[in-house]
Structure formats: structure tokens, C-alpha cells
Enzyme design. Sequence first.
Site, short mmCIF file in Angstrom:
data_model
loop_
_atom_site.label_atom_id
_atom_site.label_comp_id
_atom_site.label_asym_id
_atom_site.label_seq_id
_atom_site.Cartn_x
_atom_site.Cartn_y
_atom_site.Cartn_z
N ARG A 103 18.11 0.48 4.73
CA ARG A 103 16.67 0.26 4.51
C ARG A 103 16.07 -0.62 5.60
O ARG A 103 14.98 -0.34 6.10
CB ARG A 103 16.46 -0.40 3.14
CG ARG A 103 15.00 -0.67 2.79
CD ARG A 103 14.85 -1.27 1.40
NE ARG A 103 13.46 -1.62 1.15
CZ ARG A 103 13.05 -2.80 0.69
NH1 ARG A 103 13.93 -3.75 0.40
NH2 ARG A 103 11.77 -3.03 0.49
N HIS A 107 13.10 0.53 8.02
CA HIS A 107 11.82 -0.15 8.01
C HIS A 107 11.51 -0.84 9.34
O HIS A 107 10.35 -1.03 9.68
CB HIS A 107 11.77 -1.15 6.85
CG HIS A 107 11.58 -0.50 5.53
ND1 HIS A 107 10.88 -1.09 4.48
CD2 HIS A 107 12.00 0.69 5.05
CE1 HIS A 107 10.88 -0.28 3.42
NE2 HIS A 107 11.56 0.81 3.76
N HIS A 241 18.35 8.54 0.18
CA HIS A 241 18.24 8.01 -1.18
C HIS A 241 19.49 8.27 -2.02
O HIS A 241 19.56 7.82 -3.16
CB HIS A 241 17.00 8.60 -1.88
CG HIS A 241 15.72 7.97 -1.47
ND1 HIS A 241 14.49 8.44 -1.86
CD2 HIS A 241 15.47 6.90 -0.67
CE1 HIS A 241 13.54 7.69 -1.34
NE2 HIS A 241 14.11 6.76 -0.61
N TRP A 257 19.22 6.35 -7.50
CA TRP A 257 18.94 7.78 -7.41
C TRP A 257 20.19 8.61 -7.79
O TRP A 257 20.06 9.75 -8.22
CB TRP A 257 18.55 8.16 -5.99
CG TRP A 257 17.20 7.71 -5.54
CD1 TRP A 257 16.02 8.41 -5.64
CD2 TRP A 257 16.85 6.48 -4.89
NE1 TRP A 257 14.98 7.69 -5.10
CE2 TRP A 257 15.46 6.50 -4.63
CE3 TRP A 257 17.59 5.35 -4.51
CZ2 TRP A 257 14.80 5.45 -3.99
CZ3 TRP A 257 16.94 4.31 -3.87
CH2 TRP A 257 15.55 4.36 -3.62
#
Length: 350
Positions: A103, A107, A241, A257
Site C-alpha cells: 500500500r 500510494h 487486494h 478481501w
Amino acid sequence: MKFILTTLLSLVTLQEASAFMAPAATSRAAQHTSLFAEQQQQQPHSSLDRRAFLWTSVAAAGASVLSSPLPAQAAGSVDYKAVSADISGLIDKNPDWGPTFVRLAWHSSGTYDKMSKTGGSSGGTIRFEEELVHGGNAGLAVTAVPWLEPLYKKYSASGLSHADLYTLAGVTAVKKFGGPTVPWGSGRVDLMEDAITPDGRLPNADSGPALADKADSNHLRDIFGRMGFNDQEIVALSGAHALGRCHTTASGFDGPWSPTPTTFNNSYYTLLSNLNWVPKDWSGPPQYVDAPTGKLMMLPTDLVLLQDKSFLKWVKVYAKDGPLFEKDFSAAFNKLEELGTTNLTPTEWA
């Protein structure tokens, strides 16, 4: 070396030292090339001229060094395999850290704008509080960023930048969890706060009316299109995910998920396609859970991949073909991590 450093300290003024805070985007090699060119145009003709020239050159060299944003400008000696091994060691001790590294890498790269040529992974600006408080980065200030800081301190003297560290952490975690070895290049140079892009460049989990609808597909295309991604690449990147989970303390959403959140595979697509997803009955933000267990979750921007025909095409392809998904994910994630960069050096890291 001690003599040179002592001389620099005695010659460089306080005004010159303040240049250390400037976000120089050029490499140290480029700075030295520029300095050499200037010297060629100012050849001394007398002993007095030579003495003045010498001291001027030393002072200019000092200013050049001090104008570098961070020690990471002195790239070239970093053992990136060792850095990756240390990142892998952190994941061994704390497997849940791995998805957060992915992540962080995403990002730190996903702020790129292809029109203005701003943002992207090149500056490592996600290390600053001003960017960490952006809505999409919730939680990273107390997780992945400080988790990796000891490794930055360990390797920064040899030239490691935060920008390279964050992106390397992403590809390391993907491979650690059984995913592909994503190509990766080194040479990103850390910049300062004025290179931070405005909030709002990362995708939202829900856009427009509550739950999945056309507004969400439009939102995905707006965000990823700004970076230069097409529908196939959007769906391929969504497959990440398969890793990790949402936390109410960060995004506000809750749950994994996949039942195997530390295994990288195409399960995201098979679960998305084959389970019955219903809106979650709770006081939190709109999301979906699987019926009847309620143990797994999907975001509105996940479910919209089933509603949009162009996205759905690739969901079906990747649900059936795991190796193709890994190949396409590797290409898309490499592209993502190189947004906003120039002159990276292809680097063996695994």
C-alpha cells in the site's frame, strides 16, 4: 578527506548552508558536471588567480554538496539485495506488515499526473506529515513509514533514498507472498515538502451515491487515467487486494478481501466473481460482505468491476488465468512505481 571537509566548513557561509533545504532534483553527478563546465570557462592565468580560483572552486563544491536534498544523492554503492532481504526479514517477523508495504509503495507512486508531470514515486514525499494526512494515506504515518525508517538509517549513508526504499518494499512484499518478481529500478532522489502534490489524487473506495454504481467506474477511470492506465491495467492492479485487509482505525472500512491475506494469487477475482456480495448492515461506511458468512469484504470500487462491461471482461480473464494475471500485474505495478521518474537503473534486488 578530513582536510577537505574542514576547508568546506570554514568557507561555506550560513547562506550557502541553507541551500540544503532546497528540493534539488538534479543528481550529484549532474551537479559535478555543471561545476566542471563552469571551471573550464574560468581558467586562472596567474598564481594569484590560481589561488582565488582554488578557494572559489572549493566553496562552490561545498555549496554543491550542501544543496543536495538528502545523503541519498550519493547513489551507486547500495546493496539493494541486502535492503530487500532486510525488508523480507521484517515481514517474516510481522507478516501483516507486508500488505501495508504494498500500500505504501502504491500510494507513494499513485499521485502522478501525466499532464503536469508532477507527483509519482520519484521524490519520496510521502514521508512528510503534509502528505501522510491526505485522506487516502490514513494509517501510514504510524505503520509502514516508521516501520521502514530504521532501514533507511542503516543504508542512507551508502545512497539509499526513501523513494527507492518505499518502492522496493512494495515489490519485495509481493514476491514474499508468492507473487511475481516485479522489475524494479533504483535511482530515485528524495525531494522536500514543496514537491508534495495536492490531496485528492488517490482513488476513493466509494464515489457518488452509496455503494457501487457508474460514478465509481467513472472515478476509477479519472484517477487511473490521469496516471496513464487503461481499463485492463486498472483491473490488474486491483488484484493486489488479494493481500491485506481494511481497518476501521485507518480507512474506516473493515475486513479482508480474501481468507488468505498474505498469499498473492488471483483469488481476488475468483472471490469477486463467485461469492454473493451484499451490503453490510452497520454504522460504518458503505461496503459489501459475503453472504452468508460476512467474514470477507469488498469495497464499492471492487464491486463496480462486475457492473462495468469493460472491467468485467478482465475480471473474468484473470479469474481463469492466474499466470496471465501475475504477468499483467507485474507490468502494471512496475509502470506504477516508475511514474514520475527518469533515468532509473534496472536493478537486481531479489
